[in-house]
Structure formats: structure tokens, C-alpha cells
Design an enzyme around this catalytic site. Structure first.
Site: not given
Ligand code: PAF
Length: 283
Positions: A31-33, A37, A61, A149, A186
Site C-alpha cells: 500500500g501507500y501506492l 506502483h 517481514q 528496486k 513508500s
Molecule cells: O515489496 C513489497 O512491497 C513487499 O515486500 C511485498 C512483496 C508486497 C510482500 O509483503
């Protein structure tokens, strides 16, 4: 555009789309596109019939000392941007929908997850591969698009897909940059205007490495020191690493090969950690 928030509905919709012969393309995001994105979604549109954008800030993560709780979120804006970019479905589950309290199954892709980014974020990639595998099982894509990236992430996901026999094509789309060279992220939103300006040093350092590599006479240590000097002029809080990588194996280069070199770095300004990289093709 539809918004789907539960796993079962998303799986049923994916099944229906597959049965009707539609090609599903997934763009996984937290998100926070931004325009980066947007470019992934545009790429996804030409790769299939139905573009699913997942918006999920994945807790597994982030290490406990990282920015999970303050990671920027603005779902309303994400919906507008994804729709304008041409997405058909947003998959936006809650944490409880994705992980039960007892969740204990993780995918570990081995040594490569402990190098470079992994040396600073040892549990990061197992969280990424686990959530991406879950998203694959939920959205059932034919193709998934990731950004260059996060080069190490893209490499690890390709490895997982190959070694676990996911029948999914992985496409990696180029980095989108501001005019001053700053790679879109983001996390740039954490930077003050002054830090944003200082952070343009990452791209300057990468460009310098390109010039030196293409000149042909160098050692990695010399280029690393020159890049460090460029970065230090921008007064960073810390330079985590500057690495010269073989993109085919994601191992650190010791000799100077023909072919492509990936130069990758991670630098902190205040509490903001930025990563960037450049693929340099030598003939
Ligand atoms: O790259 C990301 O934004 C994240 O690591 C992903 C691939 C959506 C997994 O949460």
C-alpha cells in the site's frame, strides 16, 4: 474495481476467473501506492486480463525494532490510484484474515536471505516469501509483477517459485525515479525535505559506479571507497552496505566479470533506511 477483504471470496473469484479463461496478474504491495506502483500496474495490464493489486502491510517481514506500526497507510488513496492505473480487484485483508494466532509455517529460501539486506534484516525475507506464497495461493495468478528496486526480494521470489514449482511467471519491472534520481519508495515519506535532498546521493553514487565500471580499469574496493565518499558528503546516519553482485546468483563479486553487474546499497538518514540499485551491462 472490486475490493475483496476475505481469503475465501478472493479464492472463489480467482477460481471463477480462471475457469472463464481469464489470465490473472498479481501486483503485491504494502500500500501507500506511488508512481512506482502505478508503473507495476500498467505493466500488469498488458500481461493479462485481470489485474489484482494486494494491499497488505505484512507484519512477518518486519523485525520488532522496525517500522511496522508506523509504516505509512492510506487505503482510500490506494483505491483511487489503483483504479486510475487500471487495476480490477484490490485484495485488502486484515492481519487476522492472513495469519491465525498459531501461525508457525514459514518459507526459508536459504543462504541468499542472509546476505546484503538479510545481514541487516535476518528475518525479513522469510516473512516476504511466506506472505507472497500465501498471496499466490489466494489470488491464483498466472503472472506476478515485482519491482527491481527490491532486487534481492525479486531474486528470492524467483528462486522460491522455481524451487517450489509454483506455476507462475515472475516479471520484474524497472525502478521509477524522481527527476533528481531518488528511487520512489513508500518510505520516502519519512524523509524531511532536507533529508530528501541529501538522499539523492544514493543515485549519484550508483551513477559513479557505472561510469567507473564501464571505464574498465578498477577494483571493487576502489569503487566502493569512491561511492562511500560521495555518500558521506550527504551526511548519512549510516551506510549499511555497498555491494557488487552477480545478478545470476546473487553472490558478491570478487573478480570483474563480463556481462551484468548489480550494484546495490542501503543507507540510513535519521531513522529512515533507503535501498537502491543499478544494473550495469558490460560487453
Ligand atoms: O515489496 C513489497 O512491497 C513487499 O515486500 C511485498 C512483496 C508486497 C510482500 O509483503
Amino acid at each position: 474495481m472490486r475490493i475483496v477483504t476475505d481469503v475465501l471470496s478472493m479464492q472463489r473469484e480467482a477460481e471463477r476467473l480462471r475457469k472463464s479463461g481469464q489470465r490473472i496478474v498479481l501486483v503485491p504491495t504494502m500500500g501507500y501506492l506511488h508512481a512506482g506502483h502505478e508503473s507495476l500496474i500498467s505493466r500488469a495490464r498488458v500481461l493479462g486480463d485481470v489485474v489484482v493489486v494486494s494491499v497488505f502491510v505484512n507484519p512477518t517481514q518486519f523485525a520488532p525494532n522496525e517500522d511496522y506500526t508506523r509504516y505509512p497507510r492510506d487505503f482510500k488513496r490506494d483505491v483511487e490510484l489503483a483504479e486510475n492505473a487500471g487495476a480490477h480487484i484490490i485484495f485488502h485483508p486484515s492481519v487476522e484474515e492472513m495469519y491465525t494466532q498459531q501461525h508457525s509455517t514459514f518459507i526459508d529460501c536459504g543462504d541468499v536471505t542472509q546476505r546484503f539486506e538479510g545481514a541487516f534484516r535476518p528475518t525479513h525475507f522469510r516473512g516476504v516469501t511466506t506472505v507472497v506464497a500465501k498471496l499466490f495461493n489466494i489470488t491464483r495468478p498466472h503472472v506476478a509483477v515485482f519491482g527491481q528496486k527490491d532486487a534481492q526480494q525479486a531474486f528470492i521470489i524467483k528462486k522460491m517459485v522455481s524451487e517450489l514449482n509454483f506455476d507462475i511467471e515472475i516479471v520484474v519491472a524497472p525502478i521509477v525515479r524522481e527527476v533528481n534520481g531518488l528511487a520512489l519508495s513508500s518510505r520516502n515519506t519519512y524523509l524531511s525535505p532536507a533529508e530528501r535532498e541529501r538522499a539523492t546521493a544514493l543515485y549519484r553514487a550508483l551513477q559513479h559506479s557505472k561510469k567507473r565500471i564501464l571505464e574498465g580499469f578498477f577494483t571493487w574496493d576502489v569503487i566502493r571507497n569512491e561511492m562511500r565518499t560521495i555518500l558521506e558528503e550527504s551526511n548519512p546516519t549510516q551506510i549499511d552496505y555497498i555491494a557488487f553482485i552477480d545478478p545470476a546468483t546473487f553472490e558478491e563479486l570478487t573478480t570483474v566479470p563480463q556481462g551484468t553487474v548489480l550494484v546495490a546499497l542501503a543507507v540510513r538518514y535519521g531513522s529512515t533506511r533507503l535501498i537502491d540499485n543499478l544494473l550495469i551491462h558490460r560487453d
